[in-house]
Design a protein around this motif. Structure first.
Motif, PDB file in Angstrom:
ATOM      1  N   GLN A 167       0.827  -1.203   0.000  1.00 42.90           N
ATOM      2  CA  GLN A 167       0.000   0.000   0.000  1.00 42.90           C
ATOM      3  C   GLN A 167       0.861   1.253   0.000  1.00 42.90           C
ATOM      4  OE1 GLN A 167      -3.466   0.122  -0.329  1.00 42.90           O
ATOM      5  NE2 GLN A 167      -2.850   2.228  -0.754  1.00 42.90           N
ATOM      6  N   ASN A 168       1.976   1.222   0.737  1.00 46.57           N
ATOM      7  CA  ASN A 168       2.905   2.357   0.717  1.00 46.57           C
ATOM      8  C   ASN A 168       3.472   2.582  -0.685  1.00 46.57           C
ATOM      9  OD1 ASN A 168       2.579   2.875   3.447  1.00 46.57           O
ATOM     10  ND2 ASN A 168       4.332   1.630   4.064  1.00 46.57           N
ATOM     11  N   MET A 169       3.766   1.482  -1.373  1.00 43.24           N
ATOM     12  CA  MET A 169       4.267   1.598  -2.742  1.00 43.24           C
ATOM     13  C   MET A 169       3.191   2.195  -3.651  1.00 43.24           C
ATOM     14  SD  MET A 169       5.802  -1.366  -5.278  1.00 43.24           S
ATOM     15  CE  MET A 169       7.162  -1.739  -4.176  1.00 43.24           C
ATOM     16  N   ALA A 170       1.959   1.738  -3.479  1.00 39.26           N
ATOM     17  CA  ALA A 170       0.852   2.270  -4.281  1.00 39.26           C
ATOM     18  C   ALA A 170       0.664   3.762  -4.031  1.00 39.26           C
ATOM     19  CB  ALA A 170      -0.438   1.516  -3.974  1.00 39.26           C
ATOM     20  N   ASP A 171       0.801   4.176  -2.788  1.00 46.41           N
ATOM     21  CA  ASP A 171       0.652   5.599  -2.453  1.00 46.41           C
ATOM     22  C   ASP A 171       1.744   6.455  -3.083  1.00 46.41           C
ATOM     23  OD1 ASP A 171      -1.544   4.930  -0.929  1.00 46.41           O
ATOM     24  OD2 ASP A 171      -0.460   4.898   0.970  1.00 46.41           O
ATOM     25  N   GLY A 172       2.932   5.875  -3.263  1.00 45.82           N
ATOM     26  CA  GLY A 172       4.049   6.653  -3.801  1.00 45.82           C
ATOM     27  C   GLY A 172       4.154   6.663  -5.309  1.00 45.82           C
ATOM     28  N   LEU A 173       3.521   5.704  -5.974  1.00 49.63           N
ATOM     29  CA  LEU A 173       3.663   5.598  -7.433  1.00 49.63           C
ATOM     30  C   LEU A 173       3.152   6.826  -8.193  1.00 49.63           C
ATOM     31  CD1 LEU A 173       2.889   1.831  -8.112  1.00 49.63           C
ATOM     32  CD2 LEU A 173       4.990   3.059  -8.700  1.00 49.63           C
ATOM     33  N   PRO A 174       2.001   7.437  -7.840  1.00 49.92           N
ATOM     34  CA  PRO A 174       1.585   8.639  -8.586  1.00 49.92           C
ATOM     35  C   PRO A 174       2.608   9.763  -8.512  1.00 49.92           C
ATOM     36  CG  PRO A 174      -0.267   7.750  -7.354  1.00 49.92           C
ATOM     37  CD  PRO A 174       0.950   6.997  -6.894  1.00 49.92           C
ATOM     38  N   ALA A 175       3.217   9.937  -7.329  1.00 51.62           N
ATOM     39  CA  ALA A 175       4.236  10.985  -7.187  1.00 51.62           C
ATOM     40  C   ALA A 175       5.471  10.656  -8.016  1.00 51.62           C
ATOM     41  CB  ALA A 175       4.615  11.156  -5.718  1.00 51.62           C
ATOM     42  N   LEU A 176       5.856   9.377  -8.055  1.00 51.63           N
ATOM     43  CA  LEU A 176       7.002   8.985  -8.881  1.00 51.63           C
ATOM     44  C   LEU A 176       6.679   9.155 -10.362  1.00 51.63           C
ATOM     45  CD1 LEU A 176       8.170   5.785  -6.958  1.00 51.63           C
ATOM     46  CD2 LEU A 176       9.261   8.034  -6.986  1.00 51.63           C
ATOM     47  N   GLY A 177       5.397   8.955 -10.726  1.00 52.36           N
ATOM     48  CA  GLY A 177       4.985   9.221 -12.103  1.00 52.36           C
ATOM     49  C   GLY A 177       5.150  10.684 -12.460  1.00 52.36           C
ATOM     50  N   ILE A 178       4.857  11.571 -11.499  1.00 53.26           N
ATOM     51  CA  ILE A 178       5.047  13.005 -11.724  1.00 53.26           C
ATOM     52  C   ILE A 178       6.527  13.333 -11.893  1.00 53.26           C
ATOM     53  CG2 ILE A 178       4.801  15.285 -10.670  1.00 53.26           C
ATOM     54  CD1 ILE A 178       2.209  14.259  -9.379  1.00 53.26           C
ATOM     55  N   VAL A 179       7.363  12.667 -11.091  1.00 52.20           N
ATOM     56  CA  VAL A 179       8.812  12.870 -11.219  1.00 52.20           C
ATOM     57  C   VAL A 179       9.263  12.513 -12.633  1.00 52.20           C
ATOM     58  CG1 VAL A 179      11.076  12.028 -10.476  1.00 52.20           C
ATOM     59  CG2 VAL A 179       9.306  12.524  -8.773  1.00 52.20           C
ATOM     60  N   ALA A 180       8.797  11.361 -13.129  1.00 47.90           N
ATOM     61  CA  ALA A 180       9.170  10.951 -14.482  1.00 47.90           C
ATOM     62  C   ALA A 180       8.642  11.938 -15.520  1.00 47.90           C
ATOM     63  CB  ALA A 180       8.631   9.546 -14.760  1.00 47.90           C
TER      64      ALA A 180
END
Length: 290
Positions: A167-180
């Motif tokens: 769940q922590n990974m799921a919460d962070g993926l949108p932000a990492l998508g923004i980084v990309a």
């Protein structure tokens, strides 16, 4: 199997709808490998930073629960009630003989008749430790119930580690998508002298990062975390059943009443019917008599 069906539906509906609407899949296919490298690479790196070796192995193993489902099946709950009945019957009629089963479960013909249960060290320990303590006059039902509840809760908290990590990974993926995506925009700005057609493709590729971050978070990793939690919750009923039967025994109920208490406290989807359990207990009584 149902997990694979869900994955197929997610891909078909998202990308199928995009293509039907006139979207050009080529832009996504071109940008996806690089965006996935940044997004998933960063997510996996963060996962490694936030977990020790045991936590990493635990989480990777638990991902399989999305497709395998709960470890304990309805048949196992019936077997557990039969096992508990046999042990409690011996505890009532011949306490000295009970020691041979409790002290060495692997050599016990009763435990050996249920190899799947015997292979579960924690379940066997809950049974044997409690019966051993009861034989030493540690038999206050309320106190034992509290001890068992705390032990089961501690094991449950440990088992939930993988669900929390996913769940922590799921919460962070949108932000990492923004980084990309931001990195893609930076790349685009460095090519601002290119014609609009080229810039459009580059901006589209950058937005793929945002898309993939959100898509992976809410289409896959988040549902994976939810499913792992649900499977762990369902498996937890197995240990709760052990507690209910043992506490009923400490309240001085007859063995058949103890297992009926356990049966009644089992969720309906896992609960054996009264007639089914009676038939299984009848066979257990015959094996005891033999």
């Amino acid at each position: 199997m149902i997990g694979f069906v869900g994955i197929a539906i997610v891909f078909a509906m998202v990308f199928g709808g995009y293509i039907i609407a006139g979207g050009k899949i080529g832009i996504i296919l071109h940008a996806a490998p690089y965006e996935l490298m940044m997004i998933m690479g960063a997510a996996l790196g963060a996962f490694v930073i936030g977990n020790d070796t045991h936590g990493i192995k635990h989480t990777l193993k638990d991902v399989g629960k999305v497709f395998k489902g709960p470890y304990w099946k309805p048949q196992d709950f019936r077997d557990l009630l039969c096992l508990m009945f046999q042990l409690l019957h011996i505890a009532k009629t011949n306490p000295v003989m009970l020691d041979t089963h409790v002290e060495d479960p692997a050599a016990s013909p009763i435990f050996s008749a249920y190899p799947k249960i015997l292979a579960d060290k924690e379940g066997v320990a809950l049974i044997t430790d409690t019966l051993r303590s009861a034989s030493m006059n540690y038999d206050d039902p309320h106190q034992v119930e509290e001890v068992l509840s705390k032990r089961i809760e501690a094991n449950y908290h440990h088992a939930q580690h993988s669900a929390h990590t996913l769940q922590n990974m799921a919460d962070g993926l949108p932000a990492l998508g923004i980084v990309a995506a931001v990195l893609g925009v930076i790349k685009t700005m460095a090519s601002i002298d290119q014609p609009p057609a080229v810039l459009g493709g580059m901006i589209g590729g950058a937005l793929v990062g945002t898309f993939l971050g959100v898509f992976l978070a809410y289409g896959f990793v988040g549902p994976f975390a939810s499913r792992v939690k649900d499977v762990i919750d369902e498996d937890q009923h197995f240990y709760n059943l052990i507690r209910e039967v043992l506490v009923a025994y400490l309240h001085q109920h007859a063995p058949n009443i103890c297992v009926e208490v356990g049966r009644q406290n089992t969720p309906s989807g896992l609960r054996p019917s009264y007639d089914e359990l009676e038939g299984a207990l009848r066979d257990s009584k015959q094996s005891l008599a033999a």
